[in-house]
Design an enzyme around this catalytic site. Structure first.
Site, PDB file in Angstrom:
ATOM      1  N   SER A  63       0.795  -1.238   0.000  1.00 44.17           N
ATOM      2  CA  SER A  63       0.000   0.000   0.000  1.00 44.17           C
ATOM      3  C   SER A  63       0.822   1.281   0.000  1.00 44.17           C
ATOM      4  CB  SER A  63      -0.920   0.028   1.221  1.00 44.17           C
ATOM      5  OG  SER A  63      -2.048  -0.752   0.982  1.00 44.17           O
ATOM      6  N   LYS A  66       0.436   3.464  -2.907  1.00 45.32           N
ATOM      7  CA  LYS A  66      -0.751   4.330  -3.041  1.00 45.32           C
ATOM      8  C   LYS A  66      -0.368   5.820  -2.992  1.00 45.32           C
ATOM      9  CE  LYS A  66      -4.176   0.998  -1.093  1.00 45.32           C
ATOM     10  NZ  LYS A  66      -3.574  -0.294  -1.128  1.00 45.32           N
ATOM     11  N   TYR A 190      -3.742  -2.156 -10.273  1.00 41.14           N
ATOM     12  CA  TYR A 190      -3.659  -2.114  -8.800  1.00 41.14           C
ATOM     13  C   TYR A 190      -2.755  -3.229  -8.262  1.00 41.14           C
ATOM     14  CZ  TYR A 190      -5.034  -2.415  -3.928  1.00 41.14           C
ATOM     15  OH  TYR A 190      -5.002  -2.480  -2.549  1.00 41.14           O
ATOM     16  N   TYR A 242      -4.722   3.453   7.916  1.00 37.61           N
ATOM     17  CA  TYR A 242      -6.095   2.936   8.071  1.00 37.61           C
ATOM     18  C   TYR A 242      -6.649   3.350   9.438  1.00 37.61           C
ATOM     19  CZ  TYR A 242      -3.043   0.267   5.142  1.00 37.61           C
ATOM     20  OH  TYR A 242      -2.050  -0.070   4.282  1.00 37.61           O
ATOM     21  N   VAL A 260       1.127  -3.833   3.842  1.00 40.76           N
ATOM     22  CA  VAL A 260       1.086  -5.133   4.514  1.00 40.76           C
ATOM     23  C   VAL A 260       2.319  -5.991   4.248  1.00 40.76           C
ATOM     24  CG1 VAL A 260      -1.421  -5.317   4.821  1.00 40.76           C
ATOM     25  CG2 VAL A 260      -0.373  -6.155   2.706  1.00 40.76           C
TER      26      VAL A 260
END
Ligand code: GLN
Length: 307
Positions: A63, A66, A190, A242, A260
């Site tokens: 992530s 991102k 993605y 998050y 992760v």
């Protein structure tokens, strides 16, 4: 201040806890990573590095990609991007679907999976997926000054095989008319971006522009405007971990983004960019040892963005 000594001390003090936390096993290729890996790299504006442990071993940035996708998608579409994705912390896990129904398919922010699927759709725009992925790879290679950075094909394949949740998020958003491209194409992009493999040294160097107003301090080249840089950093601070984002801001006080794979990119405006990697995650999906290392570095350098 002897940053090298601080980095080495922090690494040595935490090294005995290597292997703590849980390696992400919902992506089979990630479950095979040695949980005792632990690296730290601090990149400074003079082009220098302060490293310890496995700082030169590439890992799956997941992530953390991102952040770079957001920068490129904003470059292509400007603030109109935020018609399709919000700027608020989600308070939910990274792969949660519940909020999408309440908000007509608009994800809370670009750093949860649903939000990144939207930014990926914008990055692809009207071109072939591979062209968009190539633009992202070129940015990372250039910013990290390493033409050898690649996408780990096995991890990308594994992501796709284990990708039912991301497929669900994407089709759910598509049902609200939020996405422009076909879902399989968006997910292809993605999954590839999640499988980018960078070392801590690569990642710290690639993120340096975010700590210096959107300009690469080594070359003086502008990557994003200073206003955009501030906003990307604001999103990292509020949404980068998050439903763990508040805890990270409280404990560490750096803008950060976790993945992760166990990596965290931390941005300390005006000072440095820091990347840490330890595959064992805490309950919120952020590297346990990585967050502990950043907390210790923040305490010893006095670099918290809150003064
Ligand atoms: N590839 C992961 C996923 O889509 C990324 C999640 C993360 O790093 N938090 O689930």
């Amino acid at each position: 201040m002897d940053i090298q000594a601080i980095v080495e001390q922090v690494w040595a003090e935490l090294a005995e806890r290597r292997g703590s936390g849980a390696v992400a096993d919902y992506i089979p290729a990630l479950a095979r990573v040695d949980p005792r890996r632990f690296g730290i790299a601090v990149a400074t504006p003079d082009g220098g590095f302060h490293c310890a442990g496995d700082a030169d071993e590439p890992f799956s940035i997941q992530s953390i990609s991102k952040v770079f996708v957001l920068a490129l998608a904003l470059d292509r579409h400007g603030a109109r991007l935020f018609d399709k994705v919000g700027r608020e912390p989600s308070g939910d896990p990274f792969n949660s679907i519940v909020q999408l129904e309440r908000d007509q398919g608009i994800p809370r922010n670009p750093f949860i999976n649903a939000g990144a699927i939207v930014t990926t759709d914008h990055l692809i725009d009207d071109r072939p997926v591979d062209e968009a992925v190539a633009e992202l790879l070129a940015l990372l290679r250039k910013m990290a000054r390493d033409p050898g950075i690649t996408i780990d094909g096995e991890v990308a394949m594994s992501e796709s095989t284990a990708g039912d949740r991301n497929r669900s998020l994407a089709y759910f958003m598509a049902s609200f008319g939020v996405l422009t491209n076909a879902v399989p194409d968006i997910l292809d992009g993605y999954f590839q971006q999640c499988a980018l493999a960078l070392s801590c040294r690569n990642l710290a160097e690639a993120g340096l522009f975010l700590a210096f107003d959107g300009t690469d301090p080594v070359t003086g080249e502008r990557v994003v405007s200073s206003a955009r840089c501030r906003r990307i950093n604001a999103l990292m601070l509020t949404c980068g971990h998050y439903d763990n984002s508040g805890e990270f801001a409280y404990d560490v006080g750096f803008c950060g983004k976790s993945g992760v794979g166990g990596g965290i990119l931390a941005v300390v405006p005006g000072r440095a960019s820091i990347a840490v990697w330890s595959p064992g995650l805490g309950a919120g999906g952020t590297s346990l040892l990585g967050a502990a290392a950043l907390k210790a570095i923040a305490e010893r350098t006095g670099w918290s963005i809150f003064g």
